[in-house]
Scaffold this motif. Structure first.
Motif, PDB file in Angstrom:
ATOM      1  N   ALA A  56      -0.868  -8.823  -6.718  1.00 58.62           N
ATOM      2  CA  ALA A  56      -0.914  -7.378  -6.455  1.00 58.62           C
ATOM      3  C   ALA A  56      -0.145  -7.072  -5.175  1.00 58.62           C
ATOM      4  O   ALA A  56      -0.274  -7.795  -4.167  1.00 58.62           O
ATOM      5  CB  ALA A  56      -2.359  -6.913  -6.341  1.00 58.62           C
ATOM      6  N   LEU A  57       0.677  -6.025  -5.242  1.00 65.66           N
ATOM      7  CA  LEU A  57       1.428  -5.568  -4.060  1.00 65.66           C
ATOM      8  C   LEU A  57       0.540  -4.556  -3.347  1.00 65.66           C
ATOM      9  O   LEU A  57       0.206  -3.508  -3.918  1.00 65.66           O
ATOM     10  CB  LEU A  57       2.738  -4.916  -4.505  1.00 65.66           C
ATOM     11  N   ILE A  58       0.139  -4.884  -2.128  1.00 64.26           N
ATOM     12  CA  ILE A  58      -0.910  -4.104  -1.462  1.00 64.26           C
ATOM     13  C   ILE A  58      -0.347  -3.285  -0.297  1.00 64.26           C
ATOM     14  O   ILE A  58       0.246  -3.843   0.634  1.00 64.26           O
ATOM     15  CB  ILE A  58      -2.018  -5.049  -0.927  1.00 64.26           C
ATOM     16  N   GLY A  59      -0.541  -1.965  -0.368  1.00 59.36           N
ATOM     17  CA  GLY A  59      -0.134  -1.071   0.722  1.00 59.36           C
ATOM     18  C   GLY A  59      -1.306  -0.759   1.635  1.00 59.36           C
ATOM     19  O   GLY A  59      -2.388  -1.346   1.506  1.00 59.36           O
ATOM     20  N   LEU A  86       1.892  -5.766   2.141  1.00 56.76           N
ATOM     21  CA  LEU A  86       3.191  -5.135   2.401  1.00 56.76           C
ATOM     22  C   LEU A  86       3.241  -4.460   3.761  1.00 56.76           C
ATOM     23  O   LEU A  86       4.322  -4.216   4.298  1.00 56.76           O
ATOM     24  CB  LEU A  86       3.481  -4.074   1.331  1.00 56.76           C
ATOM     25  N   THR A  87       2.095  -4.111   4.308  1.00 57.24           N
ATOM     26  CA  THR A  87       2.063  -3.369   5.575  1.00 57.24           C
ATOM     27  C   THR A  87       1.105  -4.081   6.534  1.00 57.24           C
ATOM     28  O   THR A  87       0.250  -4.859   6.112  1.00 57.24           O
ATOM     29  CB  THR A  87       1.561  -1.931   5.332  1.00 57.24           C
ATOM     30  N   GLN A  88       1.266  -3.761   7.818  1.00 54.22           N
ATOM     31  CA  GLN A  88       0.449  -4.443   8.827  1.00 54.22           C
ATOM     32  C   GLN A  88      -1.038  -4.280   8.551  1.00 54.22           C
ATOM     33  O   GLN A  88      -1.823  -5.212   8.638  1.00 54.22           O
ATOM     34  CB  GLN A  88       0.776  -3.848  10.189  1.00 54.22           C
ATOM     35  N   ASP A 125       0.931  -3.034  -9.116  1.00 55.47           N
ATOM     36  CA  ASP A 125       1.622  -2.270  -8.072  1.00 55.47           C
ATOM     37  C   ASP A 125       0.606  -1.340  -7.418  1.00 55.47           C
ATOM     38  O   ASP A 125       0.223  -0.328  -8.002  1.00 55.47           O
ATOM     39  CB  ASP A 125       2.779  -1.491  -8.726  1.00 55.47           C
ATOM     40  N   ALA A 126       0.172  -1.731  -6.216  1.00 57.32           N
ATOM     41  CA  ALA A 126      -0.824  -0.925  -5.483  1.00 57.32           C
ATOM     42  C   ALA A 126      -0.331  -0.674  -4.065  1.00 57.32           C
ATOM     43  O   ALA A 126      -1.096  -0.727  -3.099  1.00 57.32           O
ATOM     44  CB  ALA A 126      -2.175  -1.634  -5.482  1.00 57.32           C
ATOM     45  N   ALA A 127       0.976  -0.423  -3.945  1.00 56.68           N
ATOM     46  CA  ALA A 127       1.535  -0.169  -2.610  1.00 56.68           C
ATOM     47  C   ALA A 127       1.142   1.233  -2.137  1.00 56.68           C
ATOM     48  O   ALA A 127       0.690   1.409  -1.007  1.00 56.68           O
ATOM     49  CB  ALA A 127       3.044  -0.315  -2.657  1.00 56.68           C
ATOM     50  N   LEU A 128       1.311   2.221  -2.990  1.00 57.51           N
ATOM     51  CA  LEU A 128       1.012   3.604  -2.609  1.00 57.51           C
ATOM     52  C   LEU A 128       0.408   4.348  -3.794  1.00 57.51           C
ATOM     53  O   LEU A 128       0.810   4.134  -4.937  1.00 57.51           O
ATOM     54  CB  LEU A 128       2.294   4.342  -2.192  1.00 57.51           C
TER      55      LEU A 128
END
Ligand SMILES: NC(=O)C1=CN([C@@H]2O[C@H](COP(=O)(O)OP(=O)(O)OC[C@H]3O[C@@H](n4cnc5c(N)ncnc54)[C@H](OP(=O)(O)O)[C@@H]3O)[C@@H](O)[C@H]2O)[C@@H](O)CC1
Ligand SMILES: Nc1ncnc2c1ncn2[C@@H]1O[C@H](COP(=O)(O)OP(=O)(O)O)[C@@H](O)[C@H]1O
Length: 494
Positions: A56-59, A86-88, A125-128
């Motif tokens: 999972a791509l995590i935002g 993906l983010t701090q 896809d859970a970035a945004l």
């Protein structure tokens, strides 16, 4: 009808529940739904779930939180579950839950992350989600992985369907609380894939929807019923102003569609080659040659049968033909129900519009209509927010506007919107719009003008659904073209 909401509307519905401290419960429901659909996708792809790999791509927000909790559930079922941070900042409780369940959180640019992405069976896809403001840099995903978008594909605007360049195309979007408008209009359907809605209990907190997606049951409600004691006149007489020396074929397509959709009688207003072709190709049509009387409501029309006309279909293939243009103007003055398409659209003004008028522009025609109404708008603007501009056109022309495209958007001047997604790109073929005009004309000829304008918009949306359904049916049979479409246009009605 399936109600759809903008991201803001969903967030407003969530707000009181969050204030009551129910955020964790909402997220748990979302995560459960996402995990169930991921397990199903794994079973479909791999025939099993144990030992499969999900990344999972995590935002930074709650969208990432949903996926972290879903991954934890998958890890507990024996799935190798990797979260790519993906983010701090990411959802702390979700990350802790994943680690407790045996899952792994990896740094975005690490070799481990790249290996995990390359080996994934399913990528979430859970970035945004609905809190996105623009796009985010996202890693490339392998072509053969199934992609499941969490709530909305990251970078897709939940209200308008506008996409940022890096948006990843999903095979499935698992969306929470209610359908989002952006998943069904603009580029939404292309990026969202199949959409599943998970009820997270927003219930009464959801107010009036942004728009409605048409379903087959709505079509039955919207269509006129055939009375037992009907005669050809009571069923409705459609006047069709179509065709010119340059484009006779458009008139044939509209005429054939109207006849096959079950019009009581079709009167075609055409001359020359168009009239000759209509006589042989659509023998059911009754021809009127020469110019229409300028005052059709006057007594002069009694003898020639024109007074029996109950609705008009105007515009297919009239091109630059001056007499046909004058005929359009005469028809508009009658105040009868009208569907206006193509070259008839410039003759409709806010004053000739009204609660009996359906306008059917495609993108270029909508741009011209809006410009003519004094609005500064480009095709790019319309594509970025098609519902907004279709609404402007409906209000500016005080008419029902059916904006044609991959998703067809139907707006009433009272602000209600219906969307038809039951369609196929096979319909993107010359003449398929002419068939739609004939179908709407046939339905309009039986229209009760006392009914409210929102019902007229529903009728137009039902026509778009039927037109799309015939396209889908024909596509499966592999013969396709506007002629085949016109020949089969009545098939869903019987
Ligand atoms: N509310 C609830 O309880 C429930 C919500 N649910 C789920 O939550 C989702 C909405 O959650 P959310 O509000 O946290 O928004 P989300 O889209 O995850 O991210 C926003 C964050 O990203 C940041 N950011 C924005 N754009 C950015 C960019 N281009 N590039 C980089 N960063 C960017 C932005 O930071 P900011 O720019 O505002 O400082 C903010 O931190 C929703 O879609 C659903 O999945 C469900 O669980 C049900 C219960
Ligand atoms: N990519 C697509 N997917 C689904 N339907 C489409 C697509 N492109 C066009 N359509 C449909 O095909 C029809 C085309 O109408 P129109 O643009 O008026 O064509 P024409 O003037 O050639 O008849 C419309 O009903 C539209 O909604």
């Amino acid at each position: 009808m399936i109600p759809a909401f903008t991201g803001e509307q969903i967030r407003a519905a969530e707000a009181p529940l969050l204030e009551r401290g129910e955020g964790d419960r909402l997220m748990a429901k979302a995560a459960y739904g996402l995990a169930q659909h991921t397990l199903r996708a794994l079973r479909e792809r791999n025939g099993r779930t144990y030992g499969t790999r999900v990344v999972a791509l995590i935002g930074p927000g709650n969208n990432g939180g949903d996926a972290l909790f879903a991954l934890a559930k998958l890890a507990a079922r024996g799935v190798a579950a990797h979260a790519i941070q993906l983010t701090q900042r990411i959802h702390e409780a979700g990350a802790a839950e994943l680690k407790r369940a045996g899952g792994v959180v990896l740094e975005k640019d690490s070799p481990e992350a790249q290996r995990a992405i390359a080996a994934a069976d399913v990528i979430i896809d859970a970035a945004l989600g609905t809190g996105a403001t623009g796009g985010m840099s996202l890693p490339e995903v392998p072509r053969d992985a199934r992609v499941i978008a969490c709530d909305v594909p990251s970078g897709l605007h939940a209200g308008t369907g506008r996409v940022a360049p890096e948006t990843i195309r999903a095979d499935l979007t698992v969306t929470f609380g209610a359908l989002k408008s952006g998943l069904v209009v603009g580029r939404g359907p292309e990026y969202a894939g199949r959409v599943e809605v998970i009820d997270i209990g927003l219930g009464d907190h959801l107010g009036a929807p942004d728009l409605y997606v048409v379903e087959s049951a709505d079509v039955v409600d919207a269509l006129p019923r055939l009375e037992r004691n009907a005669n050809k006149y009571s069923r409705g007489v459609l006047g069709l102003v179509a065709g010119s020396a340059q484009y006779p074929g458009a008139a044939i397509l509209s005429a054939r569609a109207a006849v096959n959709a079950g019009v009581g009688m079709l009167r075609t207003i055409a001359d020359g080659l168009t009239a000759e072709l209509l006589a042989t190709e659509v023998p059911e049509s009754v021809a009127h040659h020469g110019a229409l009387p300028a005052n059709l409501n006057g007594s002069g029309s009694r003898d020639n049968g024109l007074s029996r006309i109950t609705a008009w279909a105007l515009g297919p293939g009239i091109g630059e033909d001056k007499q046909q243009q004058a005929n359009v103007e005469s028809a508009l003055k009658t105040g009868l129900p009208v569907v206006a398409d193509a070259s008839a659209l410039p003759y409709v003004t806010p004053s000739s519009g009204g609660s009996h008028v359906v306008l059917t522009p495609h993108l270029g025609e909508l741009e011209r209509m809006l410009t003519a109404a004094g609005l500064r708008v480009s095709r790019d603007d319309i594509e970025a927010d098609p519902v907004r501009w279709a609404r402007w056109a409906a209000v500016s022309y005080n008419s029902v506007v059916l904006f044609k495209g991959p998703s067809t958007i139907v707006c009433s001047p009272e602000g209600f919107t219906w969307v038809n997604t039951n369609s196929t790109p096979a319909l993107a073929t010359a003449g398929s719009g002419d068939v739609l005009t004939g179908l709407i004309g046939a339905l309009l000829s039986a229209w009760d003008t006392q009914r409210p304008v929102n019902d007229l918009a529903k009728l137009a949306a039902a026509a778009a659904f039927l037109h799309g359904q015939v396209g889908i049916d024909l596509e499966r049979r592999s013969s396709f073209g506007a002629t085949a479409l016109a020949e089969h246009i009545g098939s869903p009605l019987v």
